[in-house]
Design a protein around this motif. Structure first.
Motif, short mmCIF file in Angstrom:
data_model
loop_
_atom_site.label_atom_id
_atom_site.label_comp_id
_atom_site.label_asym_id
_atom_site.label_seq_id
_atom_site.Cartn_x
_atom_site.Cartn_y
_atom_site.Cartn_z
N TRP A 147 0.83 -1.28 -0.10
CA TRP A 147 0.13 -0.17 0.22
C TRP A 147 0.72 1.15 -0.13
CZ3 TRP A 147 -3.94 -0.66 4.37
CH2 TRP A 147 -4.84 -1.82 4.09
N VAL A 148 0.41 2.10 -0.79
CA VAL A 148 1.11 3.59 -0.70
C VAL A 148 0.31 4.66 -0.01
CG1 VAL A 148 0.46 4.10 -3.04
CG2 VAL A 148 2.48 5.31 -2.08
N ASP A 149 0.64 5.55 0.78
CA ASP A 149 -0.40 6.33 1.34
C ASP A 149 -0.79 7.64 0.31
OD1 ASP A 149 -1.45 6.92 4.20
OD2 ASP A 149 -0.92 8.85 3.19
N VAL A 150 -2.08 7.73 0.10
CA VAL A 150 -2.57 8.65 -0.98
C VAL A 150 -3.16 9.91 -0.10
CG1 VAL A 150 -4.09 9.05 -2.95
CG2 VAL A 150 -2.98 6.71 -2.47
N PRO A 151 -2.79 11.21 -0.38
CA PRO A 151 -3.39 12.32 0.03
C PRO A 151 -5.01 12.46 -0.54
CG PRO A 151 -1.91 12.93 -1.71
CD PRO A 151 -1.93 11.68 -1.58
N ALA A 152 -5.68 13.25 0.17
CA ALA A 152 -7.36 13.41 -0.01
C ALA A 152 -7.39 13.95 -1.50
CB ALA A 152 -7.93 14.37 0.68
N PRO A 153 -6.61 15.00 -2.26
CA PRO A 153 -7.24 15.34 -3.77
C PRO A 153 -7.03 14.52 -4.72
CG PRO A 153 -5.73 17.17 -2.44
CD PRO A 153 -5.55 15.79 -1.64
N SER A 154 -6.15 13.60 -4.87
CA SER A 154 -6.14 12.75 -6.06
C SER A 154 -5.11 11.80 -5.93
CB SER A 154 -6.19 13.60 -7.17
OG SER A 154 -6.02 12.82 -8.32
N ALA A 155 -5.27 10.66 -6.31
CA ALA A 155 -4.13 9.60 -6.71
C ALA A 155 -3.30 10.03 -7.78
CB ALA A 155 -4.78 8.35 -6.78
N MET A 156 -3.75 11.01 -8.61
CA MET A 156 -2.82 11.63 -9.84
C MET A 156 -1.71 12.60 -9.16
SD MET A 156 -4.31 9.71 -11.86
CE MET A 156 -3.27 10.05 -13.16
N ALA A 157 -1.64 12.63 -7.86
CA ALA A 157 -0.56 13.58 -7.34
C ALA A 157 0.65 12.86 -7.27
CB ALA A 157 -0.90 14.01 -6.04
N SER A 158 1.89 13.49 -6.96
CA SER A 158 3.06 12.80 -7.06
C SER A 158 3.57 12.41 -5.67
CB SER A 158 4.04 13.55 -7.70
OG SER A 158 5.40 13.48 -7.44
N PRO A 159 3.85 11.23 -4.96
CA PRO A 159 4.51 11.06 -4.07
C PRO A 159 5.52 12.04 -3.61
CG PRO A 159 4.02 8.98 -4.94
CD PRO A 159 3.86 10.02 -5.88
N MET A 160 6.51 12.43 -4.62
CA MET A 160 7.58 13.30 -4.27
C MET A 160 7.15 14.56 -4.15
SD MET A 160 10.86 14.09 -6.62
CE MET A 160 11.35 12.28 -6.61
N GLY A 161 6.13 15.05 -4.82
CA GLY A 161 5.55 16.71 -4.83
C GLY A 161 5.03 16.74 -3.29
N ASN A 162 4.25 15.67 -2.93
CA ASN A 162 3.39 15.86 -1.88
C ASN A 162 4.29 15.70 -0.47
OD1 ASN A 162 1.52 14.45 0.54
ND2 ASN A 162 0.38 15.77 -0.81
N THR A 163 5.18 15.02 -0.51
CA THR A 163 6.10 14.74 0.53
C THR A 163 7.19 15.83 0.81
OG1 THR A 163 6.31 12.22 0.15
CG2 THR A 163 8.21 13.35 1.23
N ALA A 164 7.51 16.60 -0.51
CA ALA A 164 8.44 17.68 -0.40
C ALA A 164 7.75 18.79 0.29
CB ALA A 164 8.80 17.90 -1.86
N ASP A 165 6.27 18.76 0.14
CA ASP A 165 5.70 20.14 0.88
C ASP A 165 4.98 19.48 2.02
OD1 ASP A 165 5.64 22.04 -0.71
OD2 ASP A 165 3.39 21.91 -1.43
N ARG A 166 5.47 18.38 2.67
CA ARG A 166 5.27 17.69 4.03
C ARG A 166 3.56 17.55 4.19
NH1 ARG A 166 9.48 20.90 5.88
NH2 ARG A 166 8.13 22.30 7.08
N GLY A 167 3.18 16.85 3.10
CA GLY A 167 1.66 16.56 3.23
C GLY A 167 1.42 15.42 3.86
N VAL A 168 0.09 15.18 4.17
CA VAL A 168 -0.26 13.72 4.82
C VAL A 168 -1.48 13.31 4.18
CG1 VAL A 168 0.22 14.98 6.97
CG2 VAL A 168 -2.07 15.31 6.09
N GLY A 169 -1.56 12.08 4.59
CA GLY A 169 -2.49 10.98 4.13
C GLY A 169 -3.40 10.51 5.40
N TYR A 170 -3.66 9.08 5.06
CA TYR A 170 -4.85 8.52 6.08
C TYR A 170 -4.58 7.01 6.66
CZ TYR A 170 -7.09 12.87 4.32
OH TYR A 170 -7.40 14.06 4.12
N THR A 171 -3.44 6.43 5.99
CA THR A 171 -3.23 5.21 6.44
C THR A 171 -2.39 5.24 7.74
OG1 THR A 171 -0.97 4.71 5.37
CG2 THR A 171 -2.94 4.51 4.03
N PRO A 172 -1.85 4.27 8.32
CA PRO A 172 -0.68 4.35 9.50
C PRO A 172 0.42 4.99 9.05
CG PRO A 172 -1.98 2.18 9.48
CD PRO A 172 -2.43 2.86 8.28
N TYR A 173 0.53 4.98 7.75
CA TYR A 173 1.82 5.81 7.35
C TYR A 173 1.53 7.22 6.63
CZ TYR A 173 4.55 1.64 6.89
OH TYR A 173 5.43 0.38 7.23
N GLY A 174 0.62 7.66 7.35
CA GLY A 174 -0.07 9.19 7.01
C GLY A 174 1.20 10.32 6.77
#
Length: 549
Positions: A147-174
């Motif tokens: 499983w990869v932890d996905v942010p709310a807006p869309s799975a079409m976002a980038s893990p690198m972009g969201n991580t670089a902006d210190r975003g969050v998701g909803y699994t135990p790896y949020g």
């Protein structure tokens, strides 16, 4: 009249034309675009400022690290700033438009390699253009239980972009940056570094060990403009066995119950009985998820219930809650593990809430939810599933305006309750609704408030700008930091963290990017004296002009 859509500040048209010529010699005509049609997608903003303030001068599409090294060499030569984006799905925080006019958008969506996925240890190494959806499809194709932890807006976002902006998701790896491991970065002088153990020749633990040796530097490449990320390691969660995932929803009828909800859930969260970054969603956010469009493109939204421009009266809000059967607060979480662990932990969770709230809480599991689309959306989020859109949220008010105000609270009942009340007061003062969710971290709450407004209405744009500004002021004065913000308010948020932090941020910028070519204005860091974020030594906050066309 210039033949370019915009020019970088301090760069003449002749100089910029020479730079574009060299960029095209490097990448080719098709991967360096200056025509208005190609740049249109980078001008679409949801913040209450004129698009003129954020017009890019060009867009470039590199495919390799070597090309990025050559690009930064040209950028240093001609002082043409580069605004880096991955997939540009930065919804609510500024989209992909640059912070200041005339920057070249360095669009890394063409770097799409999933370099490696390690199923045994649960990690991957990806390039900037890889999306969460790409990873999900890769797991499916290769039958990997990851499983990869996905942010709310869309799975079409980038893990690198969201991580670089210190975003969050909803699994135990949020907490996405916490679960990243190892970066490759191109610096402004063209050097390439690999953090952690990545600098060790033939390293076997680059994505397994975060720290390496010496000062830990990965953090300075998040929410910053000190380098261009080209590779990122991401830890992946192993999917539990069959019967080992149990999502649920609890609905509460009264706004005043927030403190007691937090008081009940936090011991369960701290004990890891509820291990995921669960959420407490208010009625506005939840109801917006049910708004749909008919075949003519006309939406059902709050205006269906109330035609006024002010915030919704309580009676009308209640009508919406009744219509869509949502709680004043809606708590989504899950328990994970073996089937036996899930059954035992669910007894703890359901028992705690029943003991506290009795018949005032409605508990809904997959069995009761059946085909409810919002429950399914949240169920997918909490298992890192495929989410391609946020149901209806931007149809709440209409008009395309959205800013995510994102203060952090310590996960104390009284603190969360006070934030909710202050935010509601400020928003209602300007005629806007309180539409929010609390994302429950380890010991903190990410309080995500979507300030939704009509960008086609000049008066609403002005009110939205002033409202967001007041929210920042009020929350800062109460000791609450904002963890992420849109491009219009980066400088003000930067000032809220004090002169000491701004000073060190600028020292790092001078050392790593003295020509100010990497994303000037990002997080309020900008060496250009003509831009708002420069006046840090004088302790001045120039703010940003409200230039509404």
């Amino acid at each position: 009249m210039s033949r370019f859509v915009a020019l970088p500040q301090g760069v003449s048209e002749a100089t910029f034309a020479k730079a574009i010529q060299e960029y095209r010699a490097l990448l080719g005509e098709g991967r360096v675009r200056t025509d208005p049609a190609s740049l249109q997608s980078y001008m679409k903003i949801m913040i209450p400022e004129s698009e003129e303030l954020h017009k890019p001068s060009a867009a470039m599409y590199p495919k390799t690290v070597k090309e990025i090294q050559a690009i930064v060499a040209i950028a240093n030569k001609y002082k043409t700033p580069l605004w880096t984006v991955s997939t540009g799905k930065n919804m609510g925080y500024g989209s992909s438009a640059p912070a200041t006019r005339g920057q070249i958008v360095l669009d890394l969506k063409t770097m799409k390699k999933i370099i490696h996925v390690d199923e045994e240890l649960g990690y991957c190494l990806v390039e900037p253009g890889v999306t969460y959806y790409d990873l999900q499809q890769h797991f499916k194709k290769h039958k990997m239980n990851l499983w990869v932890d996905v942010p709310a807006p869309s799975a079409m976002a980038s893990p690198m972009g969201n991580t670089a902006d210190r975003g969050v998701g909803y699994t135990p790896y949020g907490e996405h940056f916490l679960f990243s491991c190892g970066m490759e970065v191109v610096l402004a002088n063209g050097d390439v570094i690999r953090t952690g153990t990545g600098g060790v020749p033939n390293s076997t633990s680059w994505q397994a060990n975060k720290w390496g040796y010496g000062p830990y530097v990965d953090g300075i490449f998040t929410q910053s403009n000190y380098g261009i990320l080209t590779k990122l390691g991401v830890w992946l969660m192993k999917g539990p066995p069959p019967g080992g995932y149990f999502p649920f929803l609890m609905k509460f009828p009264k706004v005043e119950m927030l403190a007691d909800i937090i008081k009940t859930l936090m011991p369960l969260r701290l004990a890891q009985i509820i291990p995921n970054a669960c959420i407490v969603v208010n009625a506005g956010w939840e109801a917006a998820g049910y708004f749909t469009y008919d075949k003519n493109g006309k939406g059902t939204n709050r205006e269906t219930f109330y035609k006024g421009k002010d915030s919704l009266p309580p009676k009308v809000f209640q009508q919406i809650m009744d219509k869509y059967d949502v709680g004043a607060w809606n708590f989504y979480a899950a328990v994970y593990g073996s089937p036996e662990q899930v059954a035992l932990n669910w007894k703890y969770v359901s028992g705690a809430f029943k003991a506290k709230f009795g018949n005032q809480v409605r508990i809904i599991t997959e069995k009761e939810a059946k085909d409810d689309p919002i429950f399914e959306y949240r169920r997918q989020l909490m298992m890192g599933g495929s989410t391609l859109q946020e149901f209806g949220l931007y149809n709440w008010r209409g008009g395309g305006g959205s800013m995510w105000f994102a203060p952090v609270a310590a996960a104390r009942p009284s603190e969360c309750d006070r934030q909710m009340r202050l935010a509601t007061e400020v928003l209602n003062k300007y005629g806007f609704d309180y539409v929010s969710e609390f994302i429950v971290g380890w010991r903190d709450m990410h309080h995500i408030i979507d300030l939704l407004y009509d960008r086609t209405d000049r008066e609403e744009m002005n009110k939205a700008y002033k409202c967001f500004d007041e929210l920042l002021t009020v929350f800062t004065n109460n000791g609450w930091g904002t963890y992420r913000t849109n491009t219009a308010f980066m400088d003000k948020v930067s000032h809220s963290y004090g002169p000491g932090m701004r000073d060190i941020h600028y020292r790092l910028k001078r050392a790593l990017d003295p020509n100010n070519i990497l994303a000037p204005g990002k997080s309020g860091i900008d060496l250009n004296p003509h831009n708002p974020g420069y006046a840090f030594n004088e302790g001045l906050n120039h703010g940003r002009p409200l230039d509404v066309p």
